[in-house]
Write an enzyme that holds these catalytic residues in place. Structure first.
Site, PDB file in Angstrom:
ATOM      1  CB  SER A  63       8.398  16.971 -51.687  1.00 22.68           C
ATOM      2  OG  SER A  63       9.381  17.894 -51.270  1.00 22.68           O
ATOM      3  CE  LYS A 111      20.206  29.558 -30.152  1.00 21.10           C
ATOM      4  NZ  LYS A 111      20.842  28.358 -30.732  1.00 21.10           N
TER       5      LYS A 111
END
Length: 321
Positions: A131, A183
């Site tokens: 990765s 949010k």
């Protein structure tokens, strides 16, 4: 009386340890920029021609490196110093990392790609370079892996815990106050909406596409050829070699030889490594990390088992590779 003496002894012992560790931190902070010869020579001098070994170890994150993780700020500072030194002809990256935060890995990748215009860069993969570890490796001129190295893992995943069912079971409610509809999109206290799932999916696809494009750019391959090898697939070093994700099978010895050839050096180019002070070694031996801040990584380390790019909410951590 004996109890008071014992407490006094403990106080003295703790004070002594604290003093030693405090001195160790100060001394270790001044040793970060020093490099010593890894091939039998003396201290690296500006008049010497050579190459520098830079380790990429553990989780990759922003900030400063610790003893078992790699901080982008530390690596970028080293790379920019080396760029200005005309006597440093090459860099040997030794990677033993399962990945880390997206932004930190991208910063190091971009800096290496820029540095590749004037320096030769060779990678030696150790146990794992997956990765974010592979992301960084892709910016080099040549990659070596061991047969048993675990690498690849070009993919993206995002997760957040959901404890709503557990809280409902025990009658616990959580009130959320927010300014902005999304949010609390990663809130562990409620289910996500379809709209939020679509937003997260787009974020994942954007990050994944950039990951694939950067690997293709660094490896001088087509995006299509990398896409066929991506999707989070993990490869052994031998399998990665067959699929041209790495250039050859070998370790430091082979990487050192190749770097010398690329630098057009007659023989083996001198390698210089970061000098570790006695205090640093002492702290390493007792497994204590004082430099840098990897608290976010520590919180989620046990949660991340797959070596793929991970995007996390800021409440839990940072964007992860």
């Amino acid at each position: 009386m004996e109890r008071n003496q014992f407490l006094l002894f403990l106080s003295f012992l703790f004070s002594t340890i604290a003093t030693i560790l405090g001195i160790a931190i100060l001394v270790s902070g001044s040793s970060l920029a020093r490099f010593s010869s890894g091939t039998g020579g003396g201290l690296f001098q500006a008049s010497e021609i050579g190459a520098v070994v830079i380790p990429i170890v553990g989780e990759i994150h922003s900030g400063e490196s610790t003893f078992d993780s790699t901080g982008a700020d530390t690596v970028l500072r080293q790379l920019r110093e080396l760029e200005e030194d005309g006597n440093v002809k090459g860099i040997l990256l030794e990677i033993n990392s399962p990945g880390g935060t997206v932004a930190a890995s991208q910063e190091i990748f971009n800096e290496l790609l820029h540095l590749r215009k004037t320096k030769k860069i060779v990678v030696s993969m150790k146990d794992v370079a997956a990765s974010g570890g592979y992301y960084i490796a892709a910016a080099s001129d040549y990659i070596f892996a061991q047969n048993g190295t675990i690498t690849g893992s070009i993919g993206v995943i995002s997760f957040a815990p959901n404890v709503k069912g557990l809280l409902d079971r025990y009658g616990v409610g959580v009130r959320t106050y927010k300014a902005g509809k999304y949010k609390d999109m990663y809130s562990p206290f409620r289910d996500s909406t379809n709209e939020e799932d679509d937003m997260i999916g787009k974020q994942l696809q954007d990050t994944y596409r950039k990951f694939v494009e950067d690997v293709a750019k660094g490896r001088n391959k087509t995006v299509k050829s990398i896409e066929e090898l991506a999707e989070g697939k993990i490869y052994s070093g031998e399998d990665a070699f067959r699929n041209k994700l790495v250039d050859d099978i070998g370790g430091r010895r082979e990487a050192h030889k190749k770097l010398s050839e690329l630098c057009q050096y007659d023989g083996l180019i001198p390698l210089f490594e970061q000098e570790i002070s006695p205090f640093d070694r002492f702290l390493q031996s007792i497994g204590v990390s004082f430099l840098g801040d990897k608290s976010h990584v520590s919180k989620i380390k046990s949660l991340i088992q797959s070596q793929v790019l991970v995007i996390l909410p800021t409440a839990l951590g940072k964007l992860m590779l």
